[in-house]
Design a protein around this motif. Sequence first.
Motif, mmCIF file in Angstrom:
data_model
loop_
_atom_site.group_PDB
_atom_site.id
_atom_site.type_symbol
_atom_site.label_atom_id
_atom_site.label_comp_id
_atom_site.label_asym_id
_atom_site.label_seq_id
_atom_site.Cartn_x
_atom_site.Cartn_y
_atom_site.Cartn_z
ATOM 1 N N SER A 116 0.842 -1.204 0.000
ATOM 2 C CA SER A 116 0.000 0.000 0.000
ATOM 3 C C SER A 116 0.875 1.251 0.000
ATOM 4 C CB SER A 116 -0.904 0.050 1.236
ATOM 5 O OG SER A 116 -1.779 -1.039 1.267
ATOM 6 N N SER A 259 -8.700 4.478 -1.306
ATOM 7 C CA SER A 259 -8.430 3.298 -2.137
ATOM 8 C C SER A 259 -8.176 3.661 -3.599
ATOM 9 C CB SER A 259 -9.594 2.308 -2.062
ATOM 10 O OG SER A 259 -9.802 1.895 -0.731
ATOM 11 N N SER A 350 -3.421 -6.231 -7.574
ATOM 12 C CA SER A 350 -3.621 -4.784 -7.441
ATOM 13 C C SER A 350 -4.471 -4.273 -8.596
ATOM 14 C CB SER A 350 -2.287 -4.046 -7.456
ATOM 15 O OG SER A 350 -1.387 -4.656 -6.570
#
Length: 451
Positions: A116, A259, A350
């Motif tokens: 992340s 996100s 991803s």
Amino acid sequence: MKNDLDLFRSIADSLFQAEEKEPVLKPIDPKKLFSELDLSLSESGSNEEDFEKALSELVLNTPRTASRKFFNQLFGGRNSKATLGELLAVLLNNSMYTYKVAGPMVGVEKEILHRSAELLGYPAQADGTFAPGGSMTNFMAMLMARDKAQEKARTEGLSGKLCMYTSKESHYSIPKNAAFMGIGRNQVRYVASDEKGAMDVNALTETIKEDKAAGHHPFMVIGTAGTTVMGAFDPMGEIAAIAEENDLWFHVDGAYCGSVIFSEKYKHLIAGAELADSFSYNAHKMLGTPLSCSLILVREKKYLYDSFANDADYLYQTDGDDYNLGKTSLQCGRRNDALKFWTLWKSVGSKGLGEMVDRQFELAQYALDYVEKHPDYTVYSYPNSLGICFNYKDIAADALCNSLYDQGELMIGFGKFNDDEFVRLVTVNAGNTEEDIDAFFSVLENFAAKM
Ligand SMILES: *Cc1c(COP(=O)(O)O)cnc(C)c1O
């Protein structure tokens, strides 16, 4: 255990069927709750038959947040791979504080945090942790900012008045946290927003100047990536520059829409967020994991240790700080919120997560086009927001939403921006389709005609 797993399977099957057939339930009047359902606890346990009946009825009478007609909050849907991870986390029942009891789950958490941080654009020394919700990740950021501004705050308590900045559209956890952490609610300055709901950076600069002139101590600014009502993005690059100039800790509250780091197409909405000292996002909102799955990333891991490490001989007995995650967390015993995110990420990559994000923006644009094209709607939203805000004809938003709920037609809420109150449709369920959005408007219009 086997019998209970069979029971789980059978209740789950009934629930799936019920969600298809009746996506929204008429609510039980809270005054009749205890007479309509068997919720009673007593001296002796129930026999198996009564137990199964009480449990099934309870589950089947609970609001259906995973259905296609739930638009009420910033979460929804049910992602199968994420649910699988969550179920296994419950079965394993680890606690995430030490490597000794969490084992490889420590690696699961670290992998998510590091990937992340990489997507956000943080340097390699960045770190982070999981907390029980976006309110708590904001709290952690605020505590680190306080401790950086006043090194003695942890040992001696606060001295003088610290003040902080966030937009008037930011989340209510910020004033709550300000009270928890001892700076006081009145030390939060609410900076004006522009017509889209994003922070007005000129107003931010002005307010900081005024505070400094009055002898206050500005220490932090929080930008929001996806404001709760309008879904607006504060201009992160400009806020970062102001933070740098004034020596403020810069936190990005991306609980709702952080996100976007997964999307090539929408990442630009938070350009500059990589300059923040900390960044939080909720995988249980846009990424559809079960509640709760909230992460905070910190540019320099030193600040996580400074604020959250506390020696405990009875707990930390092996493996060193990097693998004993309790050294950087708010809690002691801590559930495994990482596995459900890992099972989802592992299965779709991803890229798949980015597609979920893109899909939600597509659905939002579809809904926005609809209300803009139909003259019966007054529209309050802008493109690139997952919250589509509107009024229908001259019907008050609160009356419309509450009747739709009372009659078991739709789960939808209302919000406020400046002086307007409106219906807020949230397209945060990536499992929904254009047909579901069409169905939403058709239910709403048919219902309004009867009102
Ligand atoms: C939802 C939300 C939060 C709070 O997150 P929880 O997980 O519900 O505690 C904080 N900030 C914003 C902008 C949100 O939308």
